[in-house]
Design an enzyme around this catalytic site. Structure first.
Site, mmCIF file in Angstrom:
data_model
loop_
_atom_site.group_PDB
_atom_site.id
_atom_site.type_symbol
_atom_site.label_atom_id
_atom_site.label_comp_id
_atom_site.label_asym_id
_atom_site.label_seq_id
_atom_site.Cartn_x
_atom_site.Cartn_y
_atom_site.Cartn_z
ATOM 1 N N CYS A 66 -6.407 -1.458 8.704
ATOM 2 C CA CYS A 66 -8.131 -0.377 8.017
ATOM 3 C C CYS A 66 -8.432 -1.322 7.464
ATOM 4 O O CYS A 66 -9.675 -0.802 8.178
ATOM 5 C CB CYS A 66 -7.052 0.453 6.552
ATOM 6 S SG CYS A 66 -6.720 0.134 5.589
ATOM 7 N N CYS A 100 0.816 -1.270 -0.390
ATOM 8 C CA CYS A 100 -0.499 -0.142 -0.420
ATOM 9 C C CYS A 100 0.837 1.181 -0.100
ATOM 10 O O CYS A 100 0.672 2.145 -0.907
ATOM 11 C CB CYS A 100 -0.702 -0.491 1.589
ATOM 12 S SG CYS A 100 -2.153 1.539 1.287
#
Length: 351
Positions: free
Chosen positions: A193, A94
């Site tokens: 997340c 990410c």
């Protein structure tokens, strides 16, 4: 002072990074990436808090819809990995493909700004002798996030600031309170997340992967029980296996072809070496001969002494001084020389 785009998640770290740069006289622009819908530090609540911080600092705030990018490079990447019997590490992926690259591109192409900053705990220095930017551990060893940044590139390091790299978490909180930031007392995110958004990794994966029952076996192939999907397991796991046994059992292998979970003793789940692929040598050129360094094979484990042996095909063999427990395909092996992060890659398999 320079202009700088600060990536704001809505947490205290990124908020404090923005405030520090702002009070140093930099022209700060806040940037929040909209990664997914729903509750989570990087999403709905985070965007609101990030906007509040920018309003408090009286700086512009931009939101970029990155949901398709996040879906392709993180969600699909995770699902594919778990289906194939590995445990992917989404954060390093990410950082490179969803955060740092797009942030720098947006800053330069859309805003004409050459620098970005984040609230990561890590440090960057330029080495005159090698002509390379180097990534170093944070001063706060308990908060150091260099492990997740190993896959960055020279271009990113050359245009990135880490204002919190020399600070402890406690100092960050104090500075946030001194600046009366609205996020000063915000609780720290404890999970990915995706986990925050869906409740647990199992719940997230069950939305994308059908449960397929199979056998739980020992290393001799004897059936000990049943599972409802190999994606519910990871190497080294002890709790939640669902088998009663006279001694503790650990997941030692996942077999996607036979749809089996292989369990054994802690010793069975301990390996002397592993191979690593998809290497990114960040602070040094790729070594052509064996090197002696330290390696971290999980974020929360301390670096351990290793020999890294190039295999000549873009991979390396990592030999540990002491056999390591729970070496997990899909996770990162990150190499250090003291506080200097050399590079890293993805653990391919135990050998």
């Amino acid at each position: 002072m320079s202009k700088v785009v600060v990536g704001l998640s809505g947490g205290v770290d990124s908020s404090t990074a923005a405030a520090i740069l702002h009070h140093q006289g930099h022209q700060v622009v806040g940037l929040t990436l909209w990664l997914m819908k729903g509750k989570g530090q990087c999403c709905s609540e985070g965007m609101v808090d990030a906007a509040m911080i920018c309003e408090q600092l009286e700086v512009p705030h931009h939101v970029v819809d990155s949901r398709d990018l996040f879906q392709e490079h993180i969600v699909d990447y995770l699902v594919s990995g778990y289906e194939s019997g590995v445990t992917p590490l989404p954060c390093s992926q990410c950082n490179r493909t969803v955060k740092f690259g797009p942030m720098l591109n947006y800053a330069q192409a859309e805003l004409g700004i050459d620098y970005i900053a984040t609230g990561h705990y890590a440090r960057i220095r330029y080495d005159e002798a090698s002509g390379r930017y180097q990534l170093l551990c944070a001063v706060d060893k308990h908060k150091d996030q260099s492990y997740f940044l190993y896959d960055l590139c020279q271009e990113f390091l050359a245009h990135t600031l880490f204002p919190l790299g020399e600070m402890t978490k406690e100092e960050t909180r104090k500075i946030a309170a001194q600046y009366n930031l609205k996020t000063a007392d915000k609780p720290e995110s404890q999970d990915l997340c995706l986990v925050e958004s869906h409740g647990s990794m199992r719940d997230f994966l069950d939305r994308y992967i059908d449960r397929k029952m199979g056998d739980i076996v020992n290393k001799e192939g004897k059936v000990l029980g049943q599972h409802q999907g190999i994606h519910h397991y990871t190497i080294g796991q002890r709790k939640g296996i669902g088998i009663a046994a006279p001694e503790p059992l650990y997941v030692m292998a996942l077999d996607p072809v036979m749809n089996r979970v292989v369990v054994g003793s802690r010793e069975d789940a301990t390996q002397p070496d592993c191979t690593v692929q998809r290497l990114n040598w960040l602070s040094i050129p790729a070594p052509e001969t064996p090197i002696r360094c330290q390696a971290r094979v999980r974020y929360r484990t301390p670096p351990v002494p290793v020999d890294v042996i190039p295999l000549g095909d873009g991979r390396v063999k990592v030999v540990f001084d002491e056999p390591q427990f729970g070496i997990t395909p899909g996770q990162a092996a990150v190499f250090y020389d003291g506080e200097l992060l050399l590079g890293g890659g993805i653990i391919e398999r135990s050998v």
